[in-house]
Design a protein around this motif. Structure first.
Motif, PDB file in Angstrom:
ATOM      1  N   LYS A 263      -9.548  -5.134  -3.993  1.00  0.00           N
ATOM      2  CA  LYS A 263      -9.220  -3.693  -3.925  1.00  0.00           C
ATOM      3  C   LYS A 263      -7.625  -3.097  -2.637  1.00  0.00           C
ATOM      4  CE  LYS A 263      -9.829   1.411  -3.455  1.00  0.00           C
ATOM      5  NZ  LYS A 263      -8.661   1.294  -2.799  1.00  0.00           N
ATOM      6  N   LEU A 264      -8.155  -4.017  -1.433  1.00  0.00           N
ATOM      7  CA  LEU A 264      -6.744  -3.697  -0.953  1.00  0.00           C
ATOM      8  C   LEU A 264      -5.814  -4.195  -0.888  1.00  0.00           C
ATOM      9  CD1 LEU A 264      -9.165  -3.294   2.684  1.00  0.00           C
ATOM     10  CD2 LEU A 264      -8.047  -1.690   1.366  1.00  0.00           C
TER      11      LEU A 264
ATOM     12  N   GLU B 246      -8.381   0.731   4.095  1.00  0.00           N
ATOM     13  CA  GLU B 246      -7.261   0.556   3.446  1.00  0.00           C
ATOM     14  C   GLU B 246      -5.917   1.192   4.513  1.00  0.00           C
ATOM     15  OE1 GLU B 246      -8.171   3.259   0.490  1.00  0.00           O
ATOM     16  OE2 GLU B 246      -6.534   4.269   0.722  1.00  0.00           O
TER      17      GLU B 246
ATOM     18  N   GLU C 183       0.128  -2.645  -5.171  1.00  0.00           N
ATOM     19  CA  GLU C 183       0.210  -0.810  -5.960  1.00  0.00           C
ATOM     20  C   GLU C 183       2.060  -0.126  -5.385  1.00  0.00           C
ATOM     21  OE1 GLU C 183      -2.182   1.622  -7.024  1.00  0.00           O
ATOM     22  OE2 GLU C 183      -3.861  -0.277  -8.548  1.00  0.00           O
ATOM     23  N   LEU C 184       1.486  -0.361  -4.166  1.00  0.00           N
ATOM     24  CA  LEU C 184       2.702  -0.267  -2.591  1.00  0.00           C
ATOM     25  C   LEU C 184       3.778  -0.306  -3.576  1.00  0.00           C
ATOM     26  CD1 LEU C 184       0.298   1.029  -0.069  1.00  0.00           C
ATOM     27  CD2 LEU C 184       1.816   2.283  -1.111  1.00  0.00           C
TER      28      LEU C 184
ATOM     29  N   VAL D 149      -1.878   0.633   4.242  1.00  0.00           N
ATOM     30  CA  VAL D 149      -1.013   1.550   4.242  1.00  0.00           C
ATOM     31  C   VAL D 149       0.200   1.242   6.125  1.00  0.00           C
ATOM     32  CG1 VAL D 149      -0.178   4.154   4.216  1.00  0.00           C
ATOM     33  CG2 VAL D 149      -2.248   2.889   2.639  1.00  0.00           C
TER      34      VAL D 149
ATOM     35  N   ARG E  47      -4.463  -4.772  -3.502  1.00  0.00           N
ATOM     36  CA  ARG E  47      -4.027  -4.270  -4.750  1.00  0.00           C
ATOM     37  C   ARG E  47      -3.750  -3.150  -4.786  1.00  0.00           C
ATOM     38  NH1 ARG E  47      -9.384  -2.926  -8.118  1.00  0.00           N
ATOM     39  NH2 ARG E  47      -9.355  -4.735  -8.980  1.00  0.00           N
ATOM     40  N   ASP E  48      -4.122  -2.387  -3.726  1.00  0.00           N
ATOM     41  CA  ASP E  48      -3.191  -1.201  -3.573  1.00  0.00           C
ATOM     42  C   ASP E  48      -2.698  -1.967  -3.042  1.00  0.00           C
ATOM     43  OD1 ASP E  48      -5.983   0.471  -4.132  1.00  0.00           O
ATOM     44  OD2 ASP E  48      -6.668   0.336  -1.428  1.00  0.00           O
TER      45      ASP E  48
END
Ligand code: PLP
Length: 458
Positions: free
Chosen positions: A356-357, A437, A363-364, A441, A359-360
């Motif tokens: 998931k991380l 997360e 997306e960024l 970021v 994938r995040d």
């Protein structure tokens, strides 16, 4: 509970560590009361442990209440090589690797209860070397030892260099190592057609194809070779089929990711590094084989000083014959504790969270039109690059090299690179147990800032 997994934090580690130290100290205090040589009978441990890994986590108390005393007694200063020197370590390794094989839904042929079994090697490099030796000797027993110059090994240009090193050690001439080209049309997976063509050509010139190393989760871009199609080809040509899933294999404990190793039924050997993505500290590289006798025939020795009744009767596993060194550590203890303390549900949650991380992050990247994703993300690695305002490929490569250097020089993040289809590509990997997360970021912010700085200077 699923979804709530937090790998042990510093305070939990401190607490568990203190309890473990007490446990070991008590063991040393009582050491005189233990027999010098373990008095157990072959197979004793399987009677005492469940047949599969726990789904839910156990507490440290549960684990300590079990067999840790017996195990630590060996683990603290274990001289493991034969069953007789380390019954608990040997049997726990067999049992825990059977548990994990079941959790990965590997075919029963890989279980120790049949003709196969698992063994913990130090690294994926050792794993591929020992199966290469087994495969080499198996074919040479048939066609004669002088034919070694005819043996051919197949892999793709994405295969880890561990195979090349294994070939160097095993006496396979570089001219007989076929490194088949891949490209973006297969997402850098080995195409079965190119394997077939190479085999046909080699057979036509009198060579002997004998070994294929396929990869699930290649180092560069996590490419996944199509095991089923490749396995059909190896089977019909009598070629040993090894699957290197050093990194991605762990993820296949999640049912929704298991499809990445579909076709492993066709493989002769399968390897994953629990020390990469399974919360087990280095070293713990797990190798399963379908035919353990092939390994043993290549690697066994039987000097007088190692002879003992249990081995002579052939009722036990002597892992010294499945590996290069004689001595070995009690590595299964680590894996056993990971499986019990986390339980499969938490290990699955751990993998899913990393994916998931990643994938995040993907997306960024996708939201910033200055960047492109270079290869599709499958696991927790994102391959991406900064687009160059100039269309020239050399400029784009230099720009990304500069971005890598600039980002890494901040000391805040470390990313690595690869080259895919001549494109210098940046690799963002989520794999550290404590990554959250906010780290992802922040990492992306570092990359954006450094990219803006670089683009301004062009
Ligand atoms: N195979 C793959 C796919 C890898 O990613 C790696 C390490 O990065 C290896 C093999 C080599 O691993 P080891 O250091 O365990 O030999």
């Amino acid at each position: 509970m699923e979804g709530e997994l937090k790998p042990m934090n510093a305070e939990q580690l401190r607490e568990c560590g203190h309890r473990m130290v007490d446990f070991i100290a008590d063991y040393y205090k009582d050491i005189e009361n233990f027999p010098v040589l373990s008095q157990v009978q072959p197979g004793y441990l399987r009677q005492l442990l469940p047949g599969s890994a726990p789904v839910h986590p156990d507490t440290l108390e549960d684990v300590l209440d079990g067999f840790l005393g017996e195990m630590l007694s060996a683990g603290i200063n274990m001289v493991g090589f034969s069953w007789i020197t380390s019954p608990a370590a040997t049997e726990l390794e067999m049992i825990v690797l059977d548990w994990l094989a079941k959790a990965l839904n590997l075919p029963d042929d890989f279980l120790s209860t049949g003709r196969g079994g698992g063994v913990i090697q130090g690294t994926a490099s050792e794993a591929v070397l020992v199966v290469l030796l087994a495969a080499r000797d198996k074919v040479l027993r048939k066609i004669g030892k002088d034919a070694i110059g005819k043996l051919v090994v197949y892999s793709s240009d994405q295969t880890h260099s561990a195979l090349q090193k294994a070939c160097q050690i095993a006496g396979i001439h570089p001219d007989n190592c076929r490194v088949l080209k891949t490209d973006s049309s297969t997402d850098y997976a080995l195409s079965p057609e190119s394997l077939s063509e190479a085999i046909t050509h080699d057979l036509a010139i009198g060579l002997v194809p004998f070994f294929l190393c396929a990869t699930v989760g290649s180092t560069s871009s996590t490419a996944v070779d199509p095991l089923l199609a490749l396995g059909k080809i190896t089977k019909s040509n009598g070629i040993w089929f090894h699957v290197d899933a050093a990194y991605a294999g762990s993820s296949c404990v999640c049912p929704e990711l298991r499809h990445y190793i579909d076709g492993v039924e066709e493989a002769d050997s399968f390897n994953m590094n629990a020390h990469k993505w399974f919360l087990t500290n280095f070293d713990c590289s797990i190798l399963w084989v379908k035919d353990r006798s092939a390994l043993i025939q290549s690697l066994s020795t039987n000097p007088e000083f190692l002879k003992n009744n249990a081995s002579e009767k052939n009722v036990v596993v002597d892992y010294k014959d499945w590996q290069i060194p004689l001595g070995r550590r009690f590595r299964s203890l680590k894996l056993w504790m990971v499986l019990r303390l986390y339980g499969l549900e938490n290990l699955q949650a751990y993998i899913r969270n990393h994916i998931k991380l990643a994938r995040d992050f993907e997306e960024l990247v996708a939201q910033d039109s200055r960047f492109e994703i270079v290869a599709p993300r499958k696991f927790s690695l994102v391959c991406f690059r900064l687009l160059s305002p100039q269309s020239d490929e050399d400029c784009a490569n230099k720009l990304n090299r500069d971005l890598l250097d600039a980002a890494n020089s901040t000391g805040k993040i470390y990313i690595s690179h690869t080259v895919l289809s001549n494109k210098y590509t940046l690799r963002f990997a989520v794999g550290a147990p404590l990554t959250e997360e906010r780290h992802v970021v922040d990492a992306w912010k570092v990359l954006q800032v450094e990219a803006s700085n670089l683009l301004r200077t062009l």
